[in-house]
Design a protein around this motif. Structure first.
Motif, PDB file in Angstrom:
ATOM      1  N   PHE A  67       0.842  -1.191   0.000  1.00 11.30           N
ATOM      2  CA  PHE A  67       0.000   0.000   0.000  1.00 11.30           C
ATOM      3  C   PHE A  67       0.877   1.240   0.000  1.00 11.30           C
ATOM      4  CE2 PHE A  67      -2.589  -3.293   1.859  1.00 11.30           C
ATOM      5  CZ  PHE A  67      -3.847  -3.073   1.316  1.00 11.30           C
ATOM      6  N   THR A  68       0.415   2.289  -0.651  1.00 10.63           N
ATOM      7  CA  THR A  68       1.120   3.567  -0.628  1.00 10.63           C
ATOM      8  C   THR A  68       0.630   4.380   0.569  1.00 10.63           C
ATOM      9  OG1 THR A  68      -0.534   4.749  -1.935  1.00 10.63           O
ATOM     10  CG2 THR A  68       1.218   3.579  -3.160  1.00 10.63           C
ATOM     11  N   PHE A  69       1.360   5.451   0.884  1.00 10.25           N
ATOM     12  CA  PHE A  69       0.902   6.375   1.923  1.00 10.25           C
ATOM     13  C   PHE A  69      -0.503   6.868   1.601  1.00 10.25           C
ATOM     14  CE2 PHE A  69       5.059   8.269   3.846  1.00 10.25           C
ATOM     15  CZ  PHE A  69       5.165   7.179   4.683  1.00 10.25           C
ATOM     16  N   ASP A  70      -0.733   7.181   0.331  1.00 14.89           N
ATOM     17  CA  ASP A  70      -2.051   7.680  -0.069  1.00 14.89           C
ATOM     18  C   ASP A  70      -3.143   6.648   0.201  1.00 14.89           C
ATOM     19  OD1 ASP A  70      -1.022  10.121  -0.870  1.00 14.89           O
ATOM     20  OD2 ASP A  70      -0.960   9.596  -2.998  1.00 14.89           O
ATOM     21  N   ASP A  71      -2.860   5.377  -0.092  1.00 13.87           N
ATOM     22  CA  ASP A  71      -3.833   4.311   0.180  1.00 13.87           C
ATOM     23  C   ASP A  71      -4.169   4.251   1.670  1.00 13.87           C
ATOM     24  OD1 ASP A  71      -3.774   3.479  -2.514  1.00 13.87           O
ATOM     25  OD2 ASP A  71      -2.212   1.972  -2.119  1.00 13.87           O
ATOM     26  N   ILE A  72      -3.123   4.284   2.488  1.00 13.68           N
ATOM     27  CA  ILE A  72      -3.322   4.187   3.940  1.00 13.68           C
ATOM     28  C   ILE A  72      -4.066   5.423   4.448  1.00 13.68           C
ATOM     29  CG2 ILE A  72      -2.180   3.946   6.178  1.00 13.68           C
ATOM     30  CD1 ILE A  72       0.190   2.625   4.618  1.00 13.68           C
ATOM     31  N   ARG A  73      -3.649   6.591   3.985  1.00 18.02           N
ATOM     32  CA  ARG A  73      -4.316   7.833   4.391  1.00 18.02           C
ATOM     33  C   ARG A  73      -5.787   7.812   4.000  1.00 18.02           C
ATOM     34  NH1 ARG A  73      -2.733  11.805   0.763  1.00 18.02           N
ATOM     35  NH2 ARG A  73      -4.538  11.038  -0.339  1.00 18.02           N
ATOM     36  N   ASN A  74      -6.078   7.402   2.775  1.00 18.21           N
ATOM     37  CA  ASN A  74      -7.468   7.351   2.318  1.00 18.21           C
ATOM     38  C   ASN A  74      -8.298   6.397   3.171  1.00 18.21           C
ATOM     39  OD1 ASN A  74      -6.925   9.199   0.293  1.00 18.21           O
ATOM     40  ND2 ASN A  74      -6.653   7.639  -1.283  1.00 18.21           N
ATOM     41  N   GLU A  75      -7.730   5.247   3.499  1.00 18.88           N
ATOM     42  CA  GLU A  75      -8.442   4.268   4.329  1.00 18.88           C
ATOM     43  C   GLU A  75      -8.737   4.844   5.712  1.00 18.88           C
ATOM     44  OE1 GLU A  75     -10.277   0.712   5.500  1.00 18.88           O
ATOM     45  OE2 GLU A  75      -9.697   1.367   3.494  1.00 18.88           O
ATOM     46  N   ILE A  76      -7.756   5.505   6.316  1.00 18.98           N
ATOM     47  CA  ILE A  76      -7.964   6.113   7.635  1.00 18.98           C
ATOM     48  C   ILE A  76      -8.969   7.253   7.537  1.00 18.98           C
ATOM     49  CG2 ILE A  76      -6.837   7.508   9.428  1.00 18.98           C
ATOM     50  CD1 ILE A  76      -4.366   5.685   9.060  1.00 18.98           C
ATOM     51  N   GLU A  77      -8.822   8.065   6.520  1.00 14.19           N
ATOM     52  CA  GLU A  77      -9.730   9.201   6.318  1.00 14.19           C
ATOM     53  C   GLU A  77     -11.182   8.722   6.212  1.00 14.19           C
ATOM     54  OE1 GLU A  77     -10.199  12.809   3.021  1.00 14.19           O
ATOM     55  OE2 GLU A  77      -8.538  11.391   2.854  1.00 14.19           O
ATOM     56  N   GLU A  78     -11.411   7.698   5.408  1.00 10.80           N
ATOM     57  CA  GLU A  78     -12.769   7.197   5.185  1.00 10.80           C
ATOM     58  C   GLU A  78     -13.291   6.380   6.366  1.00 10.80           C
ATOM     59  OE1 GLU A  78     -12.611   5.088   1.464  1.00 10.80           O
ATOM     60  OE2 GLU A  78     -11.874   6.865   0.407  1.00 10.80           O
TER      61      GLU A  78
END
Length: 195
Positions: A67-78
């Protein structure tokens, strides 16, 4: 408990302190300990949110899929309902903490197995997003920048003193047990070959 044991204590899921620093690269995130860390350092996060974030970090870091940082951030954000900026801050800080702690567990084992003392230096990009903690630590410790590598305890103390010096600019000396000397770190700690 030594510095490396303390730092790597937030890694494996083993509950015992003595074994927690012995995590393997297959299992890097201790959900309970990471939940405590997140709850302690992000006052806006309640325990349930912190546990969900720790679960996401574990699943994305320990899992087989990359996973990229963006993937992880998006998952946490959502999943947790955080703003994009806040989720990004958490991902950068906690991902760095987890990776650095894992790396030091690996370094510790290598140094012990080889009977070496180990000297380390800071590597970090130098651009308009570079933090003064990173810039000064690179200048002082990176042999490719004219610095002198240090034993791990001394490097830890140096980073902590830099974090204290720049606390008004986002330095986080209280996070140095987790290798987060400032918000959104981009540094790496590198062991000198042969040391």
């Amino acid at each position: 408990m030594g510095l490396l044991d303390k730092i790597t204590g937030a890694l494996s899921d083993d509950e015992s302190e003595s074994d927690s620093s012995e995590s393997t690269s297959d299992e890097q995130v201790n959900i309970e300990r990471r939940t405590e860390i997140i709850t302690e350092h992000y006052g806006e996060i309640d325990r349930n949110q912190a546990q969900r974030i720790a679960d996401i970090l574990k699943n994305t870091i320990d899992g087989d899929e990359k996973f990229t940082f963006d993937d992880i951030r998006n998952e946490i954000e959502e999943s947790v309902g955080l703003s994009r900026d806040f989720a990004e801050r958490i991902v950068q800080n906690e991902h760095t903490s987890i990776q650095m702690s894992r790396r030091f567990g690996d370094y510790k084992r290598q140094v012990e197995e080889m009977g070496l003392n180990g000297e380390y230096y800071v590597s970090a990009p130098t651009d308009d997003r570079s933090h003064p903690v990173e810039i000064e630590a690179v200048e002082e410790t990176n042999p490719f920048e004219g610095g002198d590598p240090l034993p791990i305890d001394e490097l830890h103390d140096l980073l902590k003193s830099k974090a204290e010096k720049y606390q008004d600019e986002g330095g986080t000396p209280e996070r140095m047990d987790h290798w987060v000397p400032h918000e959104k770190p981009r540094l790496s700690i590198v062991r000198m070959p042969g040391s």
